[in-house]
Design an enzyme around this catalytic site. Structure first.
Site, PDB file in Angstrom:
ATOM      1  CG  ASN A  33      -7.148   8.774  -0.066  1.00  0.00           C
ATOM      2  OD1 ASN A  33      -8.070   8.169   0.476  1.00  0.00           O
ATOM      3  ND2 ASN A  33      -6.067   8.172  -0.509  1.00  0.00           N
TER       4      ASN A  33
ATOM      5  CE  LYS B 277      -6.431   0.455  -1.162  1.00  0.00           C
ATOM      6  NZ  LYS B 277      -6.052   0.146   0.228  1.00  0.00           N
TER       7      LYS B 277
ATOM      8  CD  GLU C  62      -5.077 -14.409  17.264  1.00  0.00           C
ATOM      9  OE1 GLU C  62      -5.916 -13.615  17.688  1.00  0.00           O
ATOM     10  OE2 GLU C  62      -3.838 -14.177  17.301  1.00  0.00           O
TER      11      GLU C  62
ATOM     12  CB  CYS D 265      -9.291   2.502  -3.212  1.00  0.00           C
ATOM     13  SG  CYS D 265      -9.159   3.001  -1.486  1.00  0.00           S
TER      14      CYS D 265
ATOM     15  CG  ASP E  88     -18.914   5.491  -9.625  1.00  0.00           C
ATOM     16  OD1 ASP E  88     -18.518   5.041 -10.705  1.00  0.00           O
ATOM     17  OD2 ASP E  88     -18.282   6.372  -8.987  1.00  0.00           O
TER      18      ASP E  88
ATOM     19  N   GLY F 240     -10.497   6.589  -0.470  1.00  0.00           N
ATOM     20  CA  GLY F 240     -10.652   6.632   0.981  1.00  0.00           C
ATOM     21  C   GLY F 240     -11.699   5.593   1.370  1.00  0.00           C
TER      22      GLY F 240
ATOM     23  CG  ASP G 106      -6.572   5.398  -2.059  1.00  0.00           C
ATOM     24  OD1 ASP G 106      -7.766   5.760  -2.055  1.00  0.00           O
ATOM     25  OD2 ASP G 106      -5.929   5.185  -1.010  1.00  0.00           O
TER      26      ASP G 106
ATOM     27  CG  ASP H  44      -2.303   0.629   0.929  1.00  0.00           C
ATOM     28  OD1 ASP H  44      -2.344   1.863   1.044  1.00  0.00           O
ATOM     29  OD2 ASP H  44      -3.287  -0.056   0.596  1.00  0.00           O
TER      30      ASP H  44
ATOM     31  NE  ARG I 116      -4.570  10.284   3.920  1.00  0.00           N
ATOM     32  CZ  ARG I 116      -4.046   9.167   3.442  1.00  0.00           C
ATOM     33  NH1 ARG I 116      -3.867   8.999   2.176  1.00  0.00           N
ATOM     34  NH2 ARG I 116      -3.706   8.189   4.245  1.00  0.00           N
TER      35      ARG I 116
END
Ligand code: DGJ
Length: 722
Positions: A477, A473, A611, A523, A531, A525, A475, A363, A440
């Protein structure tokens, strides 16, 4: 033939629905009907008496009952005596604001139309397109109304093209994609509002007289409102009743306006937000409006959602990953935030690989000078000092573990503290002489500029060529403010918002076309631009920055009305949850995240052996059920915003999977009983490998859930035909 023309009546038929229009005595294209098939010309229902103060066009003569203020129309316009909300507003060269549209012919074409520069539903099979031509005889402004038909999913699409056939330029002040008049019925409307980390909350309200609106002015479709709406009759629920859904395939500022008029008729106008919008059309230029996807269901919301899920899955999403199994991924964001190097990432990947996870996504923070969120955006140069290796080396280390490698970008942004801004301050959107309004601590690149898009294409594609990258990805923001571009003439600045969206689509089109093996996940945020427009380029979208399983049941509930589960990015994260501090079990978090494109987003190495083993089991379970989850019929079994539990069900090929969460526990509770859906009433089923129940028993009687022990109690029932 889904499209029939009988004298002056146009009927579009899908498997279960009919959409009807007619050309009336004055050449106005009237709307007659959208609903179940009737085999009738529905014009007999529309008989208008004189309504005082509703004026008549001159050519209606003494027929005072003829008023465009009351008559349902296919594409209403300003200046015609229609005082309701309208679809088209044209400022003519002489300063008058009017357009009087009359019928000028039609054409039926094989196949589904596409829209230059904009995403649109596509169809390879036996779909058809109806084009109806309208013209203003004085100015020669022409409108082409387009109707596409995907019959098997009961889908009709709509879009309009406006052409200036006159001699001098005109200005569009509003150019909606759709006007839908619904003359009868008492309707509620459902819209999907929210905020960052709490997207697509469902709100249902009866229509009141006047105008109600769901819209965005943020330059993106936004967290705050989603560009989709449902109108439903008062008694409509999941399984019963008439409803109409409309989703706009657009990722920018949009407007959905609904007016309940003086004589109790409903009008829906949907398209680009007309606030801050204007568009100059010179002689012979055309303007294309974004597409609306429409569906009618007489079987409540479940059926409506199935129609939208089918069309989005099969006729909106594109590329190799449309049908390929989506990889289970692990994203490092909530595990490390900006604090990582190559070794740390490899360590996460190593454990993830052992647990069966397919892909590691790196990321934010791998490029430029970006160790927090105040700098570096725009500098798409690998920070090898931070990684302590090159990106291609890191991607090789990941692939040596048998995993794919994915990478985060935020292409549309620029930080003030970046080399890009120091070199190209004019590339950031801001008004001359004013300080930028920042979100941001970042600004937005002027995506209307071809040099900006060129820079981004080159930066992104060279990274994609340099390292072995299977996923991006994408993004975004920021809400966008301070609309100004030095490349747009000052009297045409009203075009900028739409030109921005066209720029984003242009870049996405080029990249997705040139890198067909890369899976793009959208993406903003979280789900700020979730959409149908973005889903045309990115077959999945990070649903929300809120990974809390309890909140996610509500966010995913709202998302599910229009968008299929395969498009919903959903990850198991750590507890206490980073957004809410809430603690839910790993089992529950797994169950909730599986209703999506599944993954993890936590420091997997800090988990206990127990876990980690549970994660291994979850991944196996998800992969075993991935086809059922992503391609099965999805049913909402509860109202996650009102009930004590959130439950949903996937059904395919004689199997069903019920999942969900009981929110709270209390002493001395009796069992909750859940009624299943979509089974064959006459067949027999076992649940979790036990028992023998008829489909009828499970659907009409139901099944008793465990009495919860602890809050946020996960529910999972495997239903199999015997
Ligand atoms: C917002 C996204 O929604 C998060 O998942 C993460 O990618 C951050 N941006 C990174 O800055």
């Amino acid at each position: 033939m889904p499209i029939n023309v009988n004298e002056n009546v146009f009927s579009i038929e899908t498997e279960n629905t009919m959409y009807q229009m007619c050309i009336d005595e004055l050449g106005v294209l009237r709307h007659l009907w959208y609903g179940k098939k009737t085999g009738n010309d529905m014009g007999y229902l529309l008989d208008y008496p004189y309504i005082c103060f509703s004026p008549s066009p001159y050519d209606a003569g003494n027929n005072r009952g003829y008023s465009l203020d009351t008559i349902p129309q296919e594409y209403s316009a300003v200046g015609t005596g229609d005082f309701r909300i309208t679809a088209l507003s044209v400022l003519n060269t002489d300063g008058s604001e009017a357009v009087d549209l009359r019928y000028n012919g039609y054409k039926i074409c094989k196949g589904k139309y596409s829209i230059p520069g904009l995403p649109a539903v596509y169809a390879e099979d036996d779909s058809e397109t109806l084009e109806i031509y309208l013209v203003d005889k004085l100015t020669n402004v022409q409108v082409v109304l387009k109707y596409g038909v995907i019959s098997k999913y009961d889908i009709i699409t709509r879009s309009a093209v406006i052409c200036n056939g006159g001699e001098s330029s005109i200005t569009l002040k509003n150019a909606a994609s759709m006007c839908l008049d619904i003359p009868y019925g008492q309707w509620d409307w459902i819209h999907f509002h929210g905020r960052h980390a709490m997207e697509r909350m469902v709100e249902r309200r009866p229509l009141f007289h006047g105008i109600q609106e769901s819209s965005s002015k943020r330059g993106t479709s936004s967290h705050q409102q989603n560009p989709a709406v449902i109108l439903c009759d008062k008694n409509c629920n999941e399984d019963y009743g008439d409803c109409i859904g409309a989703a706009l395939m657009y990722s920018g500022s949009f407007g959905i306006k609904i007016e309940l008029d003086q004589v109790n008729q409903t009008r829906v106008i949907m398209g680009i937000n007309s606030d801050n919008f204007s568009w100059t059309l010179n002689k012979n230029e055309e303007f294309y409006t974004p597409e609306v996807i429409l569906s009618f269901s007489d079987g409540g919301f479940s059926k409506l959602s199935h129609n939208f899920h089918n069309v989005i899955r099969n006729n909106v999403c594109r590329g190799n990953y449309k049908t390929c199994e989506r990889p289970v991924l692990i994203n490092n964001w909530e595990a490390t935030y900006f604090d990582f190097d190559g070794d740390k990432i490899e360590k996460i990947a190593k454990t993830a690989a052992q647990l069966g996870i397919d892909m590691l996504v790196l990321d934010d923070g791998w490029f430029g000078k970006r160790n927090d969120d105040t700098s570096g955006l725009g500098d798409w140069v690998v920070n090898e000092d931070k990684l302590k290796c090159s990106l291609s080396q890191l991607s090789k280390r990941i692939s040596n573990l048998g995993m794919k490698f994915g990478l985060w970008f935020e292409p549309e942004m620029i930080s003030e503290d970046s080399d890009l801004y120091r070199t190209h301050p004019e590339w950031a959107i801001k008004m001359p002489g004013r300080n930028p309004v920042q979100c941001r601590s970042q600004m937005v690149l002027d995506m209307t500029r071809s040099d900006v898009r060129h820079y981004l294409y080159n930066s992104i594609s060279s990274i994609l060529k340099d390292a072995d990258i299977s996923y991006i990805k994408w993004d975004m923001n920021s809400s966008i403010n301070g609309w100004y571009s030095e490349k747009i003439p000052s009297d045409r600045m009203g075009e900028m918002q739409h030109r921005y969206v066209l720029g984003v689509y242009d870049l996405l089109e080029r990249l997705t076309h040139d890198f067909p093996n890369v899976l793009f996940e959208g993406c903003s945020g979280g789900g700020g631009r979730f959409d149908a427009g973005m889903l045309y380029y990115c077959p999945q979208f990070w649903c929300s920055d809120n990974t809390d399983s309890f909140d996610r049941t509500k966010i995913q509930y709202g998302t599910s009305f229009f968008y299929p589960v395969s498009t919903v990015g959903s990850h198991v994260s750590a507890v206490p949850n980073h957004q809410t501090g809430r603690i839910s079990s790993l089992n529950t978090r797994g169950i909730v995240s599986m209703a999506g494109s599944f993954g993890y987003e936590l420091d997997i190495n800090s988990l206990s052996d127990d876990e980690q083993n549970k994660i291994k089991e979850q991944v196996i379970k998800f992969k075993k059920n991935r086809d059922l989850i992503h391609n099965g019929k999805y049913y909402r079994l509860s109202n996650a915003t009102e009930d004590d539990f959130a439950l949903w069900e996937f059904v395919k090929d004689g199997k069903a999977l019920v999942q969900g969460m009981i929110f709270n526990t209390e002493p001395n509770l009796i069992h909750y009983c859940v009624k299943l859906k979509g089974l064959d009433a006459n067949k027999k089923y076992k649940i979790n490998s036990n028992g023998c129940y008829t489909g009828a028993a499970l659907m009409y009687g139901g099944f008793l859930l465990d009495i919860p022990r602890g809050d946020y109690y996960g529910v999972e029932l495997y239903v199999e035909e015997i």
